[in-house]
Design a protein around this motif. Structure first.
Motif, PDB file in Angstrom:
ATOM      1  N   ASP A  62       0.782  -1.143   0.104  1.00 23.38           N
ATOM      2  CA  ASP A  62      -0.053   0.020   0.073  1.00 23.38           C
ATOM      3  C   ASP A  62       0.880   1.077  -0.046  1.00 23.38           C
ATOM      4  N   VAL A  63       0.886   1.995  -1.117  1.00 19.86           N
ATOM      5  CA  VAL A  63       1.721   3.180  -1.246  1.00 19.86           C
ATOM      6  C   VAL A  63       0.864   4.438  -0.919  1.00 19.86           C
ATOM      7  N   ALA A  64      -0.188   4.369  -0.439  1.00 15.04           N
ATOM      8  CA  ALA A  64      -1.248   5.675  -0.527  1.00 15.04           C
ATOM      9  C   ALA A  64      -0.571   6.690   0.245  1.00 15.04           C
ATOM     10  N   LEU A  65       0.148   6.804   1.318  1.00 11.84           N
ATOM     11  CA  LEU A  65       0.664   7.609   2.128  1.00 11.84           C
ATOM     12  C   LEU A  65       2.269   7.904   1.632  1.00 11.84           C
ATOM     13  N   THR A  66       2.604   7.400   0.459  1.00 14.28           N
ATOM     14  CA  THR A  66       3.937   7.712  -0.079  1.00 14.28           C
ATOM     15  C   THR A  66       3.759   9.256  -0.635  1.00 14.28           C
ATOM     16  N   THR A  67       4.569  10.069  -0.133  1.00 16.98           N
ATOM     17  CA  THR A  67       4.599  11.482  -0.768  1.00 16.98           C
ATOM     18  C   THR A  67       5.930  11.596  -1.713  1.00 16.98           C
TER      19      THR A  67
ATOM     20  N   ARG B 160      12.949  -4.178  -8.386  1.00 19.37           N
ATOM     21  CA  ARG B 160      13.709  -5.238  -7.853  1.00 19.37           C
ATOM     22  C   ARG B 160      12.778  -5.985  -6.833  1.00 19.37           C
ATOM     23  N   ALA B 161      12.088  -5.504  -6.214  1.00 13.97           N
ATOM     24  CA  ALA B 161      10.891  -6.397  -5.477  1.00 13.97           C
ATOM     25  C   ALA B 161      10.180  -7.190  -6.317  1.00 13.97           C
ATOM     26  N   ARG B 162       9.591  -6.557  -7.265  1.00  9.74           N
ATOM     27  CA  ARG B 162       8.753  -7.026  -8.154  1.00  9.74           C
ATOM     28  C   ARG B 162       9.527  -8.446  -9.033  1.00  9.74           C
ATOM     29  N   LEU B 163      10.919  -8.245  -9.260  1.00  3.82           N
ATOM     30  CA  LEU B 163      11.566  -9.401 -10.053  1.00  3.82           C
ATOM     31  C   LEU B 163      11.823 -10.330  -8.987  1.00  3.82           C
ATOM     32  N   ALA B 164      12.183 -10.215  -7.681  1.00  2.00           N
ATOM     33  CA  ALA B 164      12.403 -11.065  -6.451  1.00  2.00           C
ATOM     34  C   ALA B 164      11.152 -11.948  -6.416  1.00  2.00           C
ATOM     35  N   ALA B 165       9.809 -11.329  -6.303  1.00  2.98           N
ATOM     36  CA  ALA B 165       8.765 -12.016  -6.228  1.00  2.98           C
ATOM     37  C   ALA B 165       8.253 -12.860  -7.507  1.00  2.98           C
ATOM     38  N   GLN B 166       8.692 -12.306  -8.479  1.00  6.77           N
ATOM     39  CA  GLN B 166       8.401 -13.159  -9.823  1.00  6.77           C
ATOM     40  C   GLN B 166       9.329 -14.370  -9.890  1.00  6.77           C
ATOM     41  N   GLU B 167      10.493 -14.238  -9.348  1.00  6.84           N
ATOM     42  CA  GLU B 167      11.149 -15.552  -9.129  1.00  6.84           C
ATOM     43  C   GLU B 167      10.746 -16.496  -8.414  1.00  6.84           C
ATOM     44  N   ARG B 168       9.823 -16.050  -7.433  1.00 12.96           N
ATOM     45  CA  ARG B 168       9.398 -17.173  -6.468  1.00 12.96           C
ATOM     46  C   ARG B 168       7.888 -17.544  -6.913  1.00 12.96           C
ATOM     47  N   GLY B 169       7.432 -16.902  -8.089  1.00 19.99           N
ATOM     48  CA  GLY B 169       6.084 -17.344  -8.280  1.00 19.99           C
ATOM     49  C   GLY B 169       5.171 -16.646  -7.760  1.00 19.99           C
ATOM     50  N   VAL B 170       5.360 -15.305  -7.201  1.00 21.91           N
ATOM     51  CA  VAL B 170       4.475 -14.583  -6.459  1.00 21.91           C
ATOM     52  C   VAL B 170       4.273 -13.069  -7.202  1.00 21.91           C
ATOM     53  N   SER B 171       3.190 -12.666  -7.091  1.00 24.59           N
ATOM     54  CA  SER B 171       2.872 -11.279  -7.814  1.00 24.59           C
ATOM     55  C   SER B 171       2.772 -10.415  -6.720  1.00 24.59           C
ATOM     56  N   LEU B 172       3.583  -9.284  -7.367  1.00 22.44           N
ATOM     57  CA  LEU B 172       3.832  -7.996  -6.193  1.00 22.44           C
ATOM     58  C   LEU B 172       2.827  -6.953  -6.747  1.00 22.44           C
ATOM     59  N   TYR B 173       1.983  -6.377  -6.158  1.00 23.54           N
ATOM     60  CA  TYR B 173       1.214  -5.272  -6.476  1.00 23.54           C
ATOM     61  C   TYR B 173       1.379  -3.845  -5.593  1.00 23.54           C
ATOM     62  N   LEU B 174       1.589  -3.040  -6.364  1.00 23.82           N
ATOM     63  CA  LEU B 174       1.423  -1.622  -5.794  1.00 23.82           C
ATOM     64  C   LEU B 174      -0.173  -1.218  -5.552  1.00 23.82           C
ATOM     65  N   VAL B 175      -0.651  -0.992  -4.403  1.00 22.14           N
ATOM     66  CA  VAL B 175      -1.923  -0.677  -4.023  1.00 22.14           C
ATOM     67  C   VAL B 175      -2.263   0.917  -3.684  1.00 22.14           C
ATOM     68  N   ARG B 176      -3.362   1.476  -4.241  1.00 21.08           N
ATOM     69  CA  ARG B 176      -3.614   2.667  -3.839  1.00 21.08           C
ATOM     70  C   ARG B 176      -2.541   3.777  -4.273  1.00 21.08           C
ATOM     71  N   VAL B 177      -2.105   3.749  -5.543  1.00 21.30           N
ATOM     72  CA  VAL B 177      -1.191   4.372  -5.919  1.00 21.30           C
ATOM     73  C   VAL B 177      -1.511   5.975  -6.343  1.00 21.30           C
TER      74      VAL B 177
END
Length: 65
Positions: free
Chosen positions: A7-12, A24-41
């Protein structure tokens, strides 16, 4: 685990290091068969992802399920 949601809603602020971290987090997750989502962009981050060409490479969700 099939999905990670960040959840990146409070990112300023996001500099190149932050963008790199998301990717890089997305690539690491993908290598493990996991999807990484950014929520409330926030609009500024959406524009930044568009400008840098990263939007198509990251999964974005408007709201958490």
């Amino acid at each position: 685990m099939r999905r990670i949601e960040v959840d990146v809603a409070l990112t300023t602020f996001c500099d190149p290091g932050g963008l790199s971290g998301f990717f890089r987090a997305r690539l690491a997750a993908q290598e493990r068969g996991v999807s990484l989502y950014l929520v409330r962009v926030p609009p500024y981050l959406g524009r930044l992802l568009d400008t840098t060409g990263l939007r198509p490479l990251l999964y974005l969700r408007k709201d958490p399920p």
